[in-house]
Design an enzyme around this catalytic site. Sequence first.
Site, PDB file in Angstrom:
ATOM      1  N   ARG A 126       0.814  -1.214   0.000  1.00 50.20           N
ATOM      2  CA  ARG A 126       0.000   0.000   0.000  1.00 50.20           C
ATOM      3  C   ARG A 126       0.850   1.267   0.000  1.00 50.20           C
ATOM      4  NH1 ARG A 126      -3.220   1.624  -2.745  1.00 50.20           N
ATOM      5  NH2 ARG A 126      -4.073  -0.484  -2.619  1.00 50.20           N
TER       6      ARG A 126
ATOM      7  N   LYS B   3       3.028  24.212  -1.385  1.00 52.05           N
ATOM      8  CA  LYS B   3       1.640  23.730  -1.390  1.00 52.05           C
ATOM      9  C   LYS B   3       1.641  22.229  -1.643  1.00 52.05           C
ATOM     10  CE  LYS B   3      -0.067  28.218  -2.910  1.00 52.05           C
ATOM     11  NZ  LYS B   3      -0.679  29.006  -3.993  1.00 52.05           N
TER      12      LYS B   3
ATOM     13  N   LYS C 240       6.747  37.678   1.680  1.00 49.48           N
ATOM     14  CA  LYS C 240       5.529  37.819   0.888  1.00 49.48           C
ATOM     15  C   LYS C 240       4.694  38.993   1.416  1.00 49.48           C
ATOM     16  CE  LYS C 240       3.867  34.278  -1.111  1.00 49.48           C
ATOM     17  NZ  LYS C 240       3.126  33.046  -1.465  1.00 49.48           N
TER      18      LYS C 240
ATOM     19  N   GLU D 126       8.482  39.213  -2.638  1.00 44.33           N
ATOM     20  CA  GLU D 126       7.312  39.327  -3.511  1.00 44.33           C
ATOM     21  C   GLU D 126       7.002  40.796  -3.780  1.00 44.33           C
ATOM     22  OE1 GLU D 126       3.580  36.867  -2.912  1.00 44.33           O
ATOM     23  OE2 GLU D 126       2.840  38.842  -2.321  1.00 44.33           O
TER      24      GLU D 126
ATOM     25  N   ASP E 107       4.377  38.824  -8.670  1.00 45.53           N
ATOM     26  CA  ASP E 107       3.166  38.088  -8.310  1.00 45.53           C
ATOM     27  C   ASP E 107       1.893  38.716  -8.887  1.00 45.53           C
ATOM     28  OD1 ASP E 107       1.991  35.886  -6.759  1.00 45.53           O
ATOM     29  OD2 ASP E 107       1.098  37.500  -5.563  1.00 45.53           O
TER      30      ASP E 107
END
Length: 285
Positions: free
Chosen positions: A102, A137, A169, A202, A224
């Site tokens: 698995r 992410k 950021k 950013e 961005d």
Amino acid sequence: MISQEQFNKEIELIISNAIREDVGDGDHSSLACIPASAEGKAKLLVKDEGVIAGVEFAKQVFAYVDKDMKVETLIEDGSKVKYGDIAFYVEGASQSILKAERLVLNAMQRMSAIATKTKKYVDLLEGTGTKILDTRKTTPGIRALEKWAVKIGGGENHRFALYDMIMLKDNHIDFAGGVSKAIEKTKQYLKDTNRDLKIIVEARDLGEIEEILSCGGVYRILIDNFNYDDTRKAVKLIGDKCLTESSGGITEKTIRNYAECGVDYISSGALTHSVYNMDLSLKAV
């Protein structure tokens, strides 16, 4: 990115924790009906199309579960596969094969999906000089696997986590009181703590890019959510003062256009957060 040694430790942690989670005090289904002395052989069957990833990881899983298991590799990581292909054979104790099954499938299905998507993005960028980057992410607990898969697909890794690169950021900038203050405080922090970390900042508009450039000491500017025209202006403004990266909602339809604006990198969270697992099976033979 982190060192290869640290990356290897992350992989080891993933394997040990996944086996702990899945096996617990024993695979009682196998223990109940398969003798400990039984030997078996299984094949990794591809039931999909794309780029295979996780073969080397599977070998590590099998070795962790039972060092006596043997793997015969037929298809290497990064290869294109189609329905009916066999990536490898594994031989050894039947109980051991089932114990590892698995984790091997879960990892390889997701890694192959990420590698496949990454390769598609890499192909879309061909000839532009722009490289594709992943992001943070990722799925909690298996980031190392997902970033490994991006590399297999031909992409490049961004920072691994919060500790191996500085990335200022919008929220950092706003909480610090502005771009210049955020950068200057960061430089002082690195000096005070004797850390050698690259700084990415950013920018939300061309004005912030000018402010970042006036501060100096920045490794890469994250352009961005800019449109194409402003991205081209930003690239021209930055020149060779530092590297450039586009991000923010860039899709398969728009990625080439952003690359043609002249940025060095394009980062995409979709490489890891929006994929459909490749269909793979581990079948007894």
